[in-house]
Design a protein around this motif. Structure first.
Motif, PDB file in Angstrom:
ATOM      1  N   LYS A   1     -15.916   8.224   7.887  1.00 24.60           N
ATOM      2  CA  LYS A   1     -14.521   8.636   8.035  1.00 24.60           C
ATOM      3  C   LYS A   1     -13.825   8.231   6.751  1.00 24.60           C
ATOM      4  O   LYS A   1     -13.959   7.091   6.298  1.00 24.60           O
ATOM      5  CB  LYS A   1     -13.865   7.939   9.220  1.00 24.60           C
ATOM      6  N   LEU A   2     -13.082   9.156   6.163  1.00 29.99           N
ATOM      7  CA  LEU A   2     -12.500   8.930   4.851  1.00 29.99           C
ATOM      8  C   LEU A   2     -10.985   9.052   4.888  1.00 29.99           C
ATOM      9  O   LEU A   2     -10.444   9.999   5.464  1.00 29.99           O
ATOM     10  CB  LEU A   2     -13.073   9.957   3.869  1.00 29.99           C
ATOM     11  N   SER A   3     -10.318   8.080   4.275  1.00 33.22           N
ATOM     12  CA  SER A   3      -8.869   8.130   4.062  1.00 33.22           C
ATOM     13  C   SER A   3      -8.610   7.872   2.589  1.00 33.22           C
ATOM     14  O   SER A   3      -9.444   7.289   1.893  1.00 33.22           O
ATOM     15  CB  SER A   3      -8.156   7.064   4.896  1.00 33.22           C
ATOM     16  N   MET A   4      -7.458   8.293   2.125  1.00 28.28           N
ATOM     17  CA  MET A   4      -7.079   8.077   0.728  1.00 28.28           C
ATOM     18  C   MET A   4      -5.676   7.500   0.680  1.00 28.28           C
ATOM     19  O   MET A   4      -4.770   7.990   1.348  1.00 28.28           O
ATOM     20  CB  MET A   4      -7.121   9.383  -0.061  1.00 28.28           C
ATOM     21  N   GLU A   5      -5.532   6.445  -0.128  1.00 27.77           N
ATOM     22  CA  GLU A   5      -4.208   5.884  -0.386  1.00 27.77           C
ATOM     23  C   GLU A   5      -3.606   6.656  -1.550  1.00 27.77           C
ATOM     24  O   GLU A   5      -4.166   6.705  -2.637  1.00 27.77           O
ATOM     25  CB  GLU A   5      -4.316   4.398  -0.720  1.00 27.77           C
TER      26      GLU A   5
ATOM     27  N   ILE B   1      -4.811   6.598  -5.353  1.00 30.79           N
ATOM     28  CA  ILE B   1      -4.917   5.220  -5.835  1.00 30.79           C
ATOM     29  C   ILE B   1      -6.235   4.600  -5.382  1.00 30.79           C
ATOM     30  O   ILE B   1      -6.916   3.928  -6.136  1.00 30.79           O
ATOM     31  CB  ILE B   1      -3.747   4.361  -5.310  1.00 30.79           C
ATOM     32  N   ARG B   2      -6.588   4.821  -4.116  1.00 29.24           N
ATOM     33  CA  ARG B   2      -7.747   4.164  -3.522  1.00 29.24           C
ATOM     34  C   ARG B   2      -8.392   5.074  -2.499  1.00 29.24           C
ATOM     35  O   ARG B   2      -7.703   5.800  -1.798  1.00 29.24           O
ATOM     36  CB  ARG B   2      -7.259   2.888  -2.830  1.00 29.24           C
ATOM     37  N   VAL B   3      -9.716   5.019  -2.422  1.00 30.38           N
ATOM     38  CA  VAL B   3     -10.465   5.726  -1.379  1.00 30.38           C
ATOM     39  C   VAL B   3     -10.899   4.684  -0.358  1.00 30.38           C
ATOM     40  O   VAL B   3     -11.461   3.647  -0.714  1.00 30.38           O
ATOM     41  CB  VAL B   3     -11.684   6.459  -1.974  1.00 30.38           C
ATOM     42  N   LEU B   4     -10.621   4.953   0.899  1.00 25.11           N
ATOM     43  CA  LEU B   4     -10.881   3.991   1.967  1.00 25.11           C
ATOM     44  C   LEU B   4     -11.844   4.586   2.984  1.00 25.11           C
ATOM     45  O   LEU B   4     -11.623   5.694   3.476  1.00 25.11           O
ATOM     46  CB  LEU B   4      -9.568   3.619   2.666  1.00 25.11           C
ATOM     47  N   PHE B   5     -12.890   3.850   3.306  1.00 30.54           N
ATOM     48  CA  PHE B   5     -13.818   4.257   4.355  1.00 30.54           C
ATOM     49  C   PHE B   5     -13.424   3.546   5.636  1.00 30.54           C
ATOM     50  O   PHE B   5     -13.366   2.329   5.679  1.00 30.54           O
ATOM     51  CB  PHE B   5     -15.263   3.892   3.982  1.00 30.54           C
ATOM     52  N   GLU B   6     -13.177   4.300   6.680  1.00 27.38           N
ATOM     53  CA  GLU B   6     -12.809   3.706   7.970  1.00 27.38           C
ATOM     54  C   GLU B   6     -14.043   3.511   8.846  1.00 27.38           C
ATOM     55  O   GLU B   6     -13.975   2.812   9.846  1.00 27.38           O
ATOM     56  CB  GLU B   6     -11.778   4.576   8.664  1.00 27.38           C
ATOM     57  N   GLY B   7     -15.121   4.133   8.491  1.00 29.71           N
ATOM     58  CA  GLY B   7     -16.383   3.979   9.181  1.00 29.71           C
ATOM     59  C   GLY B   7     -17.475   4.519   8.257  1.00 29.71           C
ATOM     60  O   GLY B   7     -17.231   5.456   7.497  1.00 29.71           O
ATOM     61  N   PHE B   8     -18.652   3.923   8.301  1.00 34.88           N
ATOM     62  CA  PHE B   8     -19.717   4.357   7.402  1.00 34.88           C
ATOM     63  C   PHE B   8     -21.048   4.042   8.062  1.00 34.88           C
ATOM     64  O   PHE B   8     -21.355   2.881   8.331  1.00 34.88           O
ATOM     65  CB  PHE B   8     -19.617   3.610   6.062  1.00 34.88           C
ATOM     66  N   VAL B   9     -21.836   5.104   8.348  1.00 36.07           N
ATOM     67  CA  VAL B   9     -23.124   4.929   9.020  1.00 36.07           C
ATOM     68  C   VAL B   9     -24.180   5.710   8.262  1.00 36.07           C
ATOM     69  O   VAL B   9     -23.998   6.875   7.921  1.00 36.07           O
ATOM     70  CB  VAL B   9     -23.061   5.434  10.485  1.00 36.07           C
ATOM     71  N   LEU B  10     -25.306   5.048   7.996  1.00 36.65           N
ATOM     72  CA  LEU B  10     -26.479   5.701   7.406  1.00 36.65           C
ATOM     73  C   LEU B  10     -27.540   5.820   8.482  1.00 36.65           C
ATOM     74  O   LEU B  10     -27.763   4.896   9.252  1.00 36.65           O
ATOM     75  CB  LEU B  10     -27.046   4.857   6.266  1.00 36.65           C
ATOM     76  N   GLN B  11     -28.214   6.979   8.507  1.00 32.04           N
ATOM     77  CA  GLN B  11     -29.301   7.152   9.469  1.00 32.04           C
ATOM     78  C   GLN B  11     -30.523   7.662   8.737  1.00 32.04           C
ATOM     79  O   GLN B  11     -30.431   8.453   7.856  1.00 32.04           O
ATOM     80  CB  GLN B  11     -28.909   8.123  10.564  1.00 32.04           C
TER      81      GLN B  11
ATOM     82  N   PRO C   1       0.827  -1.208   0.000  1.00 35.31           N
ATOM     83  CA  PRO C   1       0.000   0.000   0.000  1.00 35.31           C
ATOM     84  C   PRO C   1       0.860   1.256   0.000  1.00 35.31           C
ATOM     85  O   PRO C   1       1.953   1.273   0.560  1.00 35.31           O
ATOM     86  CB  PRO C   1      -0.822  -0.118   1.277  1.00 35.31           C
ATOM     87  N   GLY C   2       0.331   2.282  -0.644  1.00 36.82           N
ATOM     88  CA  GLY C   2       1.005   3.568  -0.649  1.00 36.82           C
ATOM     89  C   GLY C   2       0.728   4.315   0.645  1.00 36.82           C
ATOM     90  O   GLY C   2       0.020   3.819   1.523  1.00 36.82           O
ATOM     91  N   PRO C   3       1.260   5.516   0.759  1.00 35.30           N
ATOM     92  CA  PRO C   3       0.989   6.293   1.966  1.00 35.30           C
ATOM     93  C   PRO C   3      -0.497   6.630   2.070  1.00 35.30           C
ATOM     94  O   PRO C   3      -1.137   6.929   1.069  1.00 35.30           O
ATOM     95  CB  PRO C   3       1.838   7.554   1.787  1.00 35.30           C
ATOM     96  N   VAL C   4      -1.041   6.529   3.272  1.00 38.73           N
ATOM     97  CA  VAL C   4      -2.468   6.766   3.496  1.00 38.73           C
ATOM     98  C   VAL C   4      -2.635   8.083   4.255  1.00 38.73           C
ATOM     99  O   VAL C   4      -1.939   8.341   5.237  1.00 38.73           O
ATOM    100  CB  VAL C   4      -3.104   5.603   4.272  1.00 38.73           C
ATOM    101  N   PHE C   5      -3.579   8.896   3.765  1.00 40.45           N
ATOM    102  CA  PHE C   5      -3.853  10.193   4.380  1.00 40.45           C
ATOM    103  C   PHE C   5      -5.286  10.200   4.887  1.00 40.45           C
ATOM    104  O   PHE C   5      -6.217   9.902   4.140  1.00 40.45           O
ATOM    105  CB  PHE C   5      -3.656  11.316   3.359  1.00 40.45           C
ATOM    106  N   PHE C   6      -5.471  10.534   6.166  1.00 42.16           N
ATOM    107  CA  PHE C   6      -6.807  10.641   6.745  1.00 42.16           C
ATOM    108  C   PHE C   6      -7.378  12.000   6.375  1.00 42.16           C
ATOM    109  O   PHE C   6      -6.871  13.038   6.794  1.00 42.16           O
ATOM    110  CB  PHE C   6      -6.755  10.468   8.267  1.00 42.16           C
ATOM    111  N   VAL C   7      -8.429  11.997   5.569  1.00 46.40           N
ATOM    112  CA  VAL C   7      -9.034  13.241   5.091  1.00 46.40           C
ATOM    113  C   VAL C   7      -9.899  13.860   6.173  1.00 46.40           C
ATOM    114  O   VAL C   7      -9.850  15.060   6.414  1.00 46.40           O
ATOM    115  CB  VAL C   7      -9.848  12.997   3.805  1.00 46.40           C
ATOM    116  N   GLY C   8     -10.721  13.040   6.833  1.00 44.23           N
ATOM    117  CA  GLY C   8     -11.539  13.584   7.905  1.00 44.23           C
ATOM    118  C   GLY C   8     -12.844  12.845   8.093  1.00 44.23           C
ATOM    119  O   GLY C   8     -13.139  11.863   7.417  1.00 44.23           O
ATOM    120  N   ASP C   9     -13.633  13.338   9.050  1.00 43.56           N
ATOM    121  CA  ASP C   9     -14.985  12.838   9.313  1.00 43.56           C
ATOM    122  C   ASP C   9     -15.960  13.683   8.513  1.00 43.56           C
ATOM    123  O   ASP C   9     -15.828  14.909   8.468  1.00 43.56           O
ATOM    124  CB  ASP C   9     -15.331  12.961  10.796  1.00 43.56           C
TER     125      ASP C   9
END
Length: 148
Positions: free
Chosen positions: A68-72, A138-148, A44-52
């Motif tokens: 919560k969104l991170s990007m590789e 390279i990739r968009v990563l969800f670290e948490g995902f909630v629908l209400q 994996p490449g470097p991962v950056f936490f974009v935010g909530d």
């Protein structure tokens, strides 16, 4: 009687050799180190936490998405670029706009969430300049995902 014992002994010997040979062959040729599958696992490449992110969804009803969104990133240079406050503000704005365009039904299954991730990746790569002829994300990563 001796013939029967000899036959039984040979049968057990052949059975154990066959089983042992099968296990050996399976370990030798069917593992990634062995060579038959030859799968190369990409680091994996470097991962950056974009935010909530919290956003209202489009459509009928008052639904909210929280993730919560991170990007590789493709390189350390791309990581340095996206972490600057100017780029980060633009990226966060685009993510919020993309999330607001979704309806609740779009995000209730994995396919819809992957579609959102792909749209985020495509949009961010469109607004950011390439780094050494490579797209920055390279990739968009969800670290948490909630629908209400």
């Amino acid at each position: 009687m001796k013939r029967m014992l000899l036959f039984l002994f040979l049968a057990l010997l052949l059975l154990s050799l066959g089983f042992g040979g099968g296990v050996f062959a399976g370990r030798m040729w069917m593992t990634p180190e062995g060579g038959a599958s030859g799968t190369v696992i990409e680091e994996p490449g470097p991962v950056f936490f974009v935010g909530d992110f919290i956003s209202n969804l489009a459509g009928a009803g008052s639904h909210v998405v929280n993730f919560k969104l991170s990007m590789e990133m493709s390189s350390p240079r791309a990581l340095e670029m996206i972490s600057s406050p100017n780029w980060l503000a633009r990226v966060k704005n685009e993510v919020i706009l993309l999330a607001k365009d979704r309806v609740f039904e779009d995000l209730t299954n994995a396919e819809g969430i992957l579609s959102l991730a792909e749209d985020i990746k495509r949009t961010v790569n469109a607004i950011m300049p390439p780094v050494r002829d490579k797209v920055p994300v390279i990739r968009v990563l969800f670290e948490g995902f909630v629908l209400q």
